[in-house]
Scaffold this active site. Structure first.
Site, PDB file in Angstrom:
ATOM      1  N   TYR A 178      54.394 -54.865  23.294  1.00 53.83           N
ATOM      2  CA  TYR A 178      55.125 -55.615  24.320  1.00 53.83           C
ATOM      3  C   TYR A 178      56.411 -56.210  23.755  1.00 53.83           C
ATOM      4  O   TYR A 178      57.503 -56.027  24.310  1.00 53.83           O
ATOM      5  CB  TYR A 178      54.229 -56.726  24.885  1.00 53.83           C
ATOM      6  CG  TYR A 178      54.876 -57.522  25.995  1.00 53.83           C
ATOM      7  CD1 TYR A 178      54.853 -57.061  27.310  1.00 53.83           C
ATOM      8  CD2 TYR A 178      55.504 -58.746  25.736  1.00 53.83           C
ATOM      9  CE1 TYR A 178      55.444 -57.791  28.334  1.00 53.83           C
ATOM     10  CE2 TYR A 178      56.103 -59.472  26.757  1.00 53.83           C
ATOM     11  CZ  TYR A 178      56.063 -58.984  28.051  1.00 53.83           C
ATOM     12  OH  TYR A 178      56.660 -59.705  29.065  1.00 53.83           O
ATOM     13  N   LYS A 182      60.410 -55.010  24.412  1.00 55.08           N
ATOM     14  CA  LYS A 182      61.363 -56.008  24.900  1.00 55.08           C
ATOM     15  C   LYS A 182      62.550 -56.146  23.948  1.00 55.08           C
ATOM     16  O   LYS A 182      63.707 -56.212  24.367  1.00 55.08           O
ATOM     17  CB  LYS A 182      60.669 -57.361  25.068  1.00 55.08           C
ATOM     18  CG  LYS A 182      59.645 -57.420  26.180  1.00 55.08           C
ATOM     19  CD  LYS A 182      60.303 -57.304  27.540  1.00 55.08           C
ATOM     20  CE  LYS A 182      59.303 -57.534  28.664  1.00 55.08           C
ATOM     21  NZ  LYS A 182      59.929 -57.389  30.003  1.00 55.08           N
TER      22      LYS A 182
END
Length: 274
Positions: A178, A182
């Site tokens: 994650y 990002k």
């Protein structure tokens, strides 16, 4: 009895030390990464900004941050034209939204919808999903590929200021998927060379989502107890994020690319409360 009391004393002592350490850590997080807003006149900046008759687009207006951001934009009347770009048409009951334009696109074929990204001065990207909802490949496709392609089309279409909602801890070198994704999309968009590029890295968003995200729900319940004492250490109200994005837009920054961490977002968001 004496042995029991001795053990109880040790347990309570360790618990007290643990609580103190947590308090110190939270205090450090609370006072880090702040921004000085004392000399900023938000109302004057908003008036000046309105006179420029700028237009904007929002990606992810159906999501939690996007919905609040749209409401703030419409309410503050900062832009002469507002366009929502998404995979489906949204419906609004409030008449305030009647002049909001919408462009329905297929994110798998974004090049075919380049016209939707043309003629906007400011872009807001709140697009995102989760690995649990979309799977690993789906998460990467949405949070990296869709976001990056949208930014490329926005840049080609004349957008001068691109705003990206990212995440606290984003790092392209992270071992966590994650945060890695990002961080990677942050870096890739910076390479496009927008006149101004603003990245927002909020912590856990305090909001009751319409969709179920059990991990976030548990985190919100746990962090809610700390937010009254340490409001920005590990979480942030979603409205603060939206208001910070707008405050940062109208205040002329001196950086071509900037990253706003959670405390800075909170400080800017407070300006919008007035």
């Amino acid at each position: 009895m004496i042995v029991f009391e001795s053990r109880l004393f040790r347990v309570l002592s360790l618990l007290a030390v643990f609580v103190v350490l947590i308090a110190v850590a939270l205090q450090f997080l609370e006072n880090s990464e702040s921004v000085d807003v004392s000399s900023m006149d938000l109302k004057a900046s908003e008036e000046t900004f309105r006179e420029k008759n700028k237009s904007c687009f929002i990606l992810g207006a159906s999501g939690e941050t996007g919905k609040v951001l749209l409401k703030e934009i419409v309410g503050r009347k900062l832009f002469s034209r507002i366009t929502l770009i998404g995979r489906r048409q949204l419906t609004f009951e409030d008449k305030e939204y009647e002049n909001v334009a919408q462009e329905v696109v297929d994110f798998e074929k974004l090049d075919d919808y380049a016209a939707a990204f043309q003629g906007h001065d400011v872009g807001y990207c709140c697009l995102g999903t989760t690995k649990a909802k979309a799977g690993t490949e789906g998460f990467i496709r949405v949070d990296h590929d869709y976001v990056l392609k949208s930014a490329e089309l926005a840049k080609a279409g004349g957008c001068s200021h691109f705003n990206l909602e990212s995440s606290k801890g984003a790092d392209k070198n992270s071992s966590f998927l994650y945060l890695k994704v990002k961080g990677q999309v942050e870096a890739d968009i910076e390479q496009l060379g927008f006149e101004r590029y603003s990245v927002y890295r909020p912590a856990v968003l305090l909001v009751d989502r319409e969709e179920s995200r059990p991990a976030e729900w548990m985190a919100r319940k746990f962090l809610g107890a700390f937010s009254s004492v340490f409001p920005t250490a590990m979480s942030i109200p979603i409205r603060s994020v939206a208001r910070a994005m707008l405050a940062n837009t109208v205040i002329q920054g001196d950086k071509k690319a900037e990253i706003l961490e959670n405390k800075a977002i909170y400080d800017l968001g407070k300006m919008g409360d007035n």
